[in-house]
Design an enzyme around this catalytic site. Sequence first.
Site, mmCIF file in Angstrom:
data_model
loop_
_atom_site.group_PDB
_atom_site.id
_atom_site.type_symbol
_atom_site.label_atom_id
_atom_site.label_comp_id
_atom_site.label_asym_id
_atom_site.label_seq_id
_atom_site.Cartn_x
_atom_site.Cartn_y
_atom_site.Cartn_z
ATOM 1 N N GLU A 163 0.783 -1.219 0.074
ATOM 2 C CA GLU A 163 0.186 0.219 0.048
ATOM 3 C C GLU A 163 0.983 1.296 0.013
ATOM 4 O OE1 GLU A 163 -2.897 -0.307 3.055
ATOM 5 O OE2 GLU A 163 -3.722 -2.012 2.217
ATOM 6 N N GLU A 349 -5.343 -8.831 0.642
ATOM 7 C CA GLU A 349 -6.010 -8.527 1.956
ATOM 8 C C GLU A 349 -7.308 -8.267 1.773
ATOM 9 O OE1 GLU A 349 -4.390 -5.091 4.466
ATOM 10 O OE2 GLU A 349 -2.363 -5.919 3.883
#
Length: 442
Positions: A163, A349
């Site tokens: 991220e 995720e």
Amino acid sequence: MSFPNHFIWGAATSAYQIEGSPLADGAGASIWHHFCQTPGHIANGESGDIACDHYRRYRKDIKLMQDLGLQMYRFSTAWGRIFPNGTGKRNQAGLDHYQRLVDALLSAGIAPMLTLYHWDLPQALQERGGWCNPDSPKWFADYAATLFETLDDRVAWWVTLNEPWVVAEGGHRVGELAPGHQQLTEVPWVMHHQLLAHLHAVAAYRELGKNRIGLAVNLEPQHAYTATAADQAAAQRRDAYLNRFFLDPLLLGHYPAELAEIFGDAWPAALPLAAPSRAVPRLDFLGINYYANAYVRHHPTHFANAEVVPPAANEPQTAMGWRINPEALGELLHWVKRRYGDLPLIITENGSAFADPPLQNDTIDDTQRQAYLISHLQALEEAIAAGINLQGYLAWSLLDNFEWHHGYSKRFGLIAVDPQSQQRTLKESAKRYRTIIANRGV
Ligand code: FCB
């Protein structure tokens, strides 16, 4: 639900969120270790000092993974355990720890997916400017190469960065994440240097590695709150800022045009970037972290003139206040395929935080998390049927853990962890997941 035989089932964690023992065996402090020491940064003054004590209990945790039938486990290595100062002298004890972890996973029949950077930059590198330093891509590639040389014979799935947008947005604009800066001018450079870091690491991997390397991005469909042109433009800007900021330059070779407008004077005159070439792929797979979608409306004074409208009390949402919208996940996968091509995808995720009911008769009946899990898997099953090249699903998270500035107040685990006793308890969602894995669906 029925998933293909080759579909991979697993769960994910990250180093600082579960390991504890941040300075053990010669490790250097990370920016998170440092950030947690300032009162006011973390809810209830908490830190990752103990976390799930996974650094010492990993063998027992692997038994739990085995009990659930996990085929893959995504974890991250703490850079500072291996290079206490970020660069220079390497700490063999840190490297040995991760070798033991990987070996234990393999003996349990679980494929490791290793993330090289999940936000815990060595503090020594932060003191040299962190991701704002133009040398940071090289620092990262050197660290990455050490891991490739040591573990590519046993690790078949590599993730460079987790991220990158959150690193820039949370760590450098909003300041709620380490290193806690609020400097708009830093954001484009933090993104650009992470992009170069990814590219340098992939180049090193093409020399040293034999398996596959990818990236994990958080993607969040941005819907206009109303059909007005102003709200649609606001949603577009936020889409450029959040979803396209990293992937456009990586895979299309240019930054989204909206960014210059959003950043104004804070946008650099030049961010030099080579064009992607087919001969040397920049990704072997794309990892997608998906939690929620957002509704966006025009706002005259908010950053990017865009405001995310929080869900009303009666709209489906998690304890994070994130909207629950499994359809948006399907929509997102089709968008990725249309925009960036037919890359192998993996959900690196997905999961939900809820205030779980207390342990009763040996069980924690987390019905909302079970519903979230199943509805998102259904969306994935549909996407696969519609031709999306989706290879696997990694639930966030294996364990209740340190949720960054929220401390331990937000619980994402399939497995509950009592912070005092370190007792692990499988929640009903974990048992449900075990059944789904065993049946490749329900
Ligand atoms: C993601 C992070 C992960 C965790 C989840 C809830 O943004 O990658 O570490 O905090 O959100």
